[in-house]
Design a protein around this motif. Structure first.
Motif, mmCIF file in Angstrom:
data_model
loop_
_atom_site.group_PDB
_atom_site.id
_atom_site.type_symbol
_atom_site.label_atom_id
_atom_site.label_comp_id
_atom_site.label_asym_id
_atom_site.label_seq_id
_atom_site.Cartn_x
_atom_site.Cartn_y
_atom_site.Cartn_z
ATOM 1 N N ILE A 248 0.829 -1.210 0.000
ATOM 2 C CA ILE A 248 0.000 0.000 0.000
ATOM 3 C C ILE A 248 0.861 1.257 0.000
ATOM 4 N N ALA A 249 0.507 2.181 -0.870
ATOM 5 C CA ALA A 249 1.106 3.515 -0.920
ATOM 6 C C ALA A 249 0.010 4.518 -0.588
ATOM 7 N N GLU A 250 0.383 5.603 0.028
ATOM 8 C CA GLU A 250 -0.600 6.608 0.430
ATOM 9 C C GLU A 250 -0.877 7.646 -0.644
ATOM 10 N N ASP A 251 0.026 7.762 -1.614
ATOM 11 C CA ASP A 251 -0.091 8.858 -2.563
ATOM 12 C C ASP A 251 0.469 8.463 -3.921
ATOM 13 N N VAL A 252 0.292 9.363 -4.878
ATOM 14 C CA VAL A 252 0.777 9.170 -6.244
ATOM 15 C C VAL A 252 1.420 10.479 -6.692
ATOM 16 N N VAL A 253 2.517 10.396 -7.422
ATOM 17 C CA VAL A 253 3.129 11.582 -8.026
ATOM 18 C C VAL A 253 2.532 11.731 -9.418
ATOM 19 N N GLY A 254 1.895 12.859 -9.653
ATOM 20 C CA GLY A 254 1.267 13.105 -10.952
ATOM 21 C C GLY A 254 2.250 13.607 -11.991
ATOM 22 N N PRO B 16 6.787 11.167 0.194
ATOM 23 C CA PRO B 16 7.666 10.008 0.366
ATOM 24 C C PRO B 16 6.913 8.683 0.418
ATOM 25 N N ARG B 17 5.606 8.721 0.675
ATOM 26 C CA ARG B 17 4.804 7.499 0.743
ATOM 27 C C ARG B 17 4.007 7.277 -0.543
ATOM 28 N N GLY C 86 7.917 6.554 -4.186
ATOM 29 C CA GLY C 86 8.683 6.569 -2.940
ATOM 30 C C GLY C 86 8.743 5.208 -2.271
ATOM 31 N N ILE C 87 7.612 4.511 -2.254
ATOM 32 C CA ILE C 87 7.570 3.167 -1.666
ATOM 33 C C ILE C 87 8.432 2.210 -2.486
#
Length: 136
Positions: free
Chosen positions: A55-61, A74-75, A79-80
């Protein structure tokens, strides 16, 4: 070889990435295990296909400034993925997302090889009978 896969990289994410996982079940890679990395909500579908799920908390767009996004998120899936690489839990990481963010995260999280000042991108380009390695 364990390969981390960013489930939120393409323009059609996560549909395209989930379809890739389905195809890999039909024609598995010999000696390769996929470790999907994605946001909450995908875990049941990924696990139903027989894959582990991180599980990742976020996404880089794609629209984000890579160096800023990598530091602020970072999450994220990127990052993960880099964190798993650094800890040796995966051997490679694949993302069809923000390329510069992947490079920035690799530099920040993994560091540089001694003597190498700038990272390079490389791809195998099939030319006639002899493939060529293109490096930028």
């Amino acid at each position: 070889m364990r390969i981390g896969l960013d489930l939120h990289g393409t323009d059609f994410a996560p549909k395209a990435e989930l379809e890739t996982l389905r195809m890999l079940k039909l024609e598995p890679m010999e000696g390769g295990d996929i470790v999907p990395i994605g946001k909450v909500g995908l875990e049941s579908e990924v696990r139903a296909l027989g894959y582990p799920f991180v599980i990742a908390e976020d996404v880089v767009g794609m629209h984000e400034i890579p160096s800023v996004a990598v530091r602020r998120k970072p999450r994220s899936t990127i990052g993960i993925g880099m964190e798993l690489l650094k800890r040796g839990e995966i051997d490679a990481f694949v993302s069809a997302g923000n390329t510069t963010a992947v490079l920035a995260s690799a530099i920040f999280d993994l560091g540089r090889i001694r003597g190498i000042k700038r990272p390079a991108l490389a791809t195998i380009y099939p030319v006639a009978d002899t493939p060529v390695l293109l490096v930028d």
